[in-house]
Design a protein around this motif. Structure first.
Motif, PDB file in Angstrom:
ATOM      1  N   THR A 113      14.463   1.303   2.280  1.00  0.00           N
ATOM      2  CA  THR A 113      13.135   1.395   1.686  1.00  0.00           C
ATOM      3  C   THR A 113      12.187   0.633   2.597  1.00  0.00           C
ATOM      4  O   THR A 113      12.432  -0.537   2.923  1.00  0.00           O
ATOM      5  CB  THR A 113      13.112   0.781   0.272  1.00  0.00           C
ATOM      6  OG1 THR A 113      14.054   1.480  -0.540  1.00  0.00           O
ATOM      7  CG2 THR A 113      11.731   0.879  -0.350  1.00  0.00           C
ATOM      8  N   HIS A 114      11.119   1.312   3.041  1.00  0.00           N
ATOM      9  CA  HIS A 114      10.166   0.702   3.974  1.00  0.00           C
ATOM     10  C   HIS A 114       8.856   0.437   3.248  1.00  0.00           C
ATOM     11  O   HIS A 114       8.277   1.345   2.659  1.00  0.00           O
ATOM     12  CB  HIS A 114       9.949   1.617   5.184  1.00  0.00           C
ATOM     13  CG  HIS A 114       9.065   1.010   6.225  1.00  0.00           C
ATOM     14  ND1 HIS A 114       9.506   0.025   7.074  1.00  0.00           N
ATOM     15  CD2 HIS A 114       7.766   1.221   6.521  1.00  0.00           C
ATOM     16  CE1 HIS A 114       8.510  -0.326   7.875  1.00  0.00           C
ATOM     17  NE2 HIS A 114       7.444   0.376   7.546  1.00  0.00           N
ATOM     18  N   LEU A 115       8.395  -0.819   3.295  1.00  0.00           N
ATOM     19  CA  LEU A 115       7.136  -1.218   2.683  1.00  0.00           C
ATOM     20  C   LEU A 115       6.107  -1.412   3.782  1.00  0.00           C
ATOM     21  O   LEU A 115       6.344  -2.187   4.721  1.00  0.00           O
ATOM     22  CB  LEU A 115       7.289  -2.515   1.889  1.00  0.00           C
ATOM     23  CG  LEU A 115       8.038  -2.454   0.558  1.00  0.00           C
ATOM     24  CD1 LEU A 115       9.501  -2.128   0.748  1.00  0.00           C
ATOM     25  CD2 LEU A 115       7.896  -3.754  -0.185  1.00  0.00           C
ATOM     26  N   SER A 116       4.961  -0.711   3.694  1.00  0.00           N
ATOM     27  CA  SER A 116       3.901  -0.819   4.687  1.00  0.00           C
ATOM     28  C   SER A 116       2.687  -1.518   4.093  1.00  0.00           C
ATOM     29  O   SER A 116       2.388  -1.343   2.913  1.00  0.00           O
ATOM     30  CB  SER A 116       3.464   0.568   5.173  1.00  0.00           C
ATOM     31  OG  SER A 116       4.541   1.253   5.751  1.00  0.00           O
ATOM     32  N   ASN A 156       0.832  -1.211   0.000  1.00  0.00           N
ATOM     33  CA  ASN A 156       0.000   0.000   0.000  1.00  0.00           C
ATOM     34  C   ASN A 156       0.861   1.253   0.000  1.00  0.00           C
ATOM     35  O   ASN A 156       0.493   2.263  -0.579  1.00  0.00           O
ATOM     36  CB  ASN A 156      -0.936   0.019   1.208  1.00  0.00           C
ATOM     37  CG  ASN A 156      -2.158  -0.856   1.001  1.00  0.00           C
ATOM     38  OD1 ASN A 156      -2.348  -1.424  -0.074  1.00  0.00           O
ATOM     39  ND2 ASN A 156      -2.966  -0.991   2.023  1.00  0.00           N
ATOM     40  N   GLN A 157       2.015   1.191   0.703  1.00  0.00           N
ATOM     41  CA  GLN A 157       2.871   2.374   0.784  1.00  0.00           C
ATOM     42  C   GLN A 157       4.332   1.961   0.781  1.00  0.00           C
ATOM     43  O   GLN A 157       4.717   0.999   1.453  1.00  0.00           O
ATOM     44  CB  GLN A 157       2.562   3.171   2.051  1.00  0.00           C
ATOM     45  CG  GLN A 157       3.350   4.454   2.162  1.00  0.00           C
ATOM     46  CD  GLN A 157       2.959   5.259   3.401  1.00  0.00           C
ATOM     47  OE1 GLN A 157       2.116   4.858   4.182  1.00  0.00           O
ATOM     48  NE2 GLN A 157       3.583   6.391   3.573  1.00  0.00           N
ATOM     49  N   VAL A 158       5.138   2.693   0.021  1.00  0.00           N
ATOM     50  CA  VAL A 158       6.588   2.478  -0.022  1.00  0.00           C
ATOM     51  C   VAL A 158       7.262   3.812   0.230  1.00  0.00           C
ATOM     52  O   VAL A 158       6.971   4.800  -0.448  1.00  0.00           O
ATOM     53  CB  VAL A 158       7.037   1.902  -1.380  1.00  0.00           C
ATOM     54  CG1 VAL A 158       8.550   1.806  -1.448  1.00  0.00           C
ATOM     55  CG2 VAL A 158       6.401   0.543  -1.625  1.00  0.00           C
ATOM     56  N   VAL A 159       8.147   3.852   1.231  1.00  0.00           N
ATOM     57  CA  VAL A 159       8.880   5.069   1.561  1.00  0.00           C
ATOM     58  C   VAL A 159      10.370   4.787   1.386  1.00  0.00           C
ATOM     59  O   VAL A 159      10.898   3.853   1.984  1.00  0.00           O
ATOM     60  CB  VAL A 159       8.595   5.532   3.010  1.00  0.00           C
ATOM     61  CG1 VAL A 159       9.403   6.777   3.340  1.00  0.00           C
ATOM     62  CG2 VAL A 159       7.108   5.778   3.220  1.00  0.00           C
ATOM     63  N   GLN A 191      21.984  -3.071   1.276  1.00  0.00           N
ATOM     64  CA  GLN A 191      22.569  -4.304   0.741  1.00  0.00           C
ATOM     65  C   GLN A 191      21.487  -5.267   0.234  1.00  0.00           C
ATOM     66  O   GLN A 191      21.764  -6.428  -0.030  1.00  0.00           O
ATOM     67  CB  GLN A 191      23.404  -5.019   1.815  1.00  0.00           C
ATOM     68  CG  GLN A 191      24.759  -4.404   2.059  1.00  0.00           C
ATOM     69  CD  GLN A 191      24.685  -3.205   2.990  1.00  0.00           C
ATOM     70  OE1 GLN A 191      23.865  -3.178   3.911  1.00  0.00           O
ATOM     71  NE2 GLN A 191      25.515  -2.216   2.762  1.00  0.00           N
ATOM     72  N   ASP A 192      20.232  -4.798   0.155  1.00  0.00           N
ATOM     73  CA  ASP A 192      19.077  -5.575  -0.313  1.00  0.00           C
ATOM     74  C   ASP A 192      18.620  -6.624   0.689  1.00  0.00           C
ATOM     75  O   ASP A 192      17.813  -7.494   0.345  1.00  0.00           O
ATOM     76  CB  ASP A 192      19.349  -6.249  -1.673  1.00  0.00           C
ATOM     77  CG  ASP A 192      19.672  -5.252  -2.765  1.00  0.00           C
ATOM     78  OD1 ASP A 192      19.108  -4.149  -2.733  1.00  0.00           O
ATOM     79  OD2 ASP A 192      20.482  -5.580  -3.641  1.00  0.00           O
ATOM     80  N   ASN A 193      19.126  -6.578   1.927  1.00  0.00           N
ATOM     81  CA  ASN A 193      18.631  -7.468   2.970  1.00  0.00           C
ATOM     82  C   ASN A 193      17.342  -6.890   3.541  1.00  0.00           C
ATOM     83  O   ASN A 193      17.115  -5.687   3.504  1.00  0.00           O
ATOM     84  CB  ASN A 193      19.684  -7.647   4.069  1.00  0.00           C
ATOM     85  CG  ASN A 193      20.943  -8.287   3.534  1.00  0.00           C
ATOM     86  OD1 ASN A 193      20.893  -9.220   2.743  1.00  0.00           O
ATOM     87  ND2 ASN A 193      22.085  -7.773   3.945  1.00  0.00           N
ATOM     88  N   MET A 194      16.492  -7.763   4.082  1.00  0.00           N
ATOM     89  CA  MET A 194      15.178  -7.348   4.571  1.00  0.00           C
ATOM     90  C   MET A 194      15.029  -7.642   6.049  1.00  0.00           C
ATOM     91  O   MET A 194      15.540  -8.655   6.540  1.00  0.00           O
ATOM     92  CB  MET A 194      14.091  -8.068   3.778  1.00  0.00           C
ATOM     93  CG  MET A 194      14.092  -7.684   2.304  1.00  0.00           C
ATOM     94  SD  MET A 194      12.926  -8.648   1.347  1.00  0.00           S
ATOM     95  CE  MET A 194      14.003  -9.885   0.659  1.00  0.00           C
TER      96      MET A 194
END
Length: 198
Positions: free
Chosen positions: A68-71, A57-60, A109-112
């Motif tokens: 990058t934070h995905l909500s 719904n939201q990417v900051v 580094q593309d880690n989540m």
């Protein structure tokens, strides 16, 4: 001399009054971008045969921190470039794992990182619930796999709970201790990524 001193004093008072009326500081300028209703594909440099696809719904994005934070994540999955028996790329991609989480942060580094996630390993028909905490969140590291303070596994014929678990993308599990139950009377088996009755 007294007259010059009065002028200097008046100028100082006027300067102080103007300076006092100026704003104390300008508001902090926000950096980055906020997007709504986003489909996002991540191509990890350390895992070149894989890509991650997300809908949120939201990417900051914050370019200063590189995060990058995905909500309110709706869908997430790891896709692999398919290879034939000789190891040559076929041009197709196949879904390797699904990832479900409320929110997710991707670092530079593309880690989540997230507080809790459910990973579904498609080929193994395995569902792994990962639970983290403030000191040790759930992590998905592109060159190693998943880690969490607690993991609960549910797959055909095998169920278990693993504290301090690390698991590769190839379903190799490493944990400090484990409580694993093998169901010798399992009623399901995994066939082509689907649970089917035995």
């Amino acid at each position: 001399m007294l007259k010059i001193g009065s002028y200097v004093l008046g100028a100082l008072v006027l300067f102080a009054a103007v300076f006092a009326l100026l704003p104390a500081s300008s508001p902090r300028t926000e950096t980055g971008a906020t997007l709504h209703g986003v489909s996002l594909t991540l191509y990890p440099a350390s895992d070149p045969d894989a890509s991650w696809r997300f809908e949120a719904n939201q990417v900051v994005n914050d370019p200063l921190s590189g995060e990058t934070h995905l909500s309110r994540l709706k869908d997430g999955g790891r896709w692999l470039r398919e290879r034939d028996a000789a190891g040559q790329l076929t041009g197709k991609t196949v879904l390797d794992a699904r990832l479900a989480a409320d929110d997710l942060t991707i670092d530079r580094q593309d880690n989540m990182v997230t507080n809790a996630a459910t990973i579904t390993l498609v080929r193994e028909c395995a569902v792994v619930k990962l639970t983290g905490n403030d000191a040790q969140p759930v992590r998905v590291e592109q060159n190693t796999g998943f880690s969490a303070p607690l993991a609960e596994l549910d797959s055909p014929g095998l169920n278990g709970e693993f504290p301090d678990m690390r698991m590769t993308f190839n379903f190799e599990i490493e944990a400090s201790t484990s409580e694993v139950g093998y169901d010798m009377n399992a009623t399901e088996q995994c066939v082509d990524g689907q649970r089917v009755p035995i």
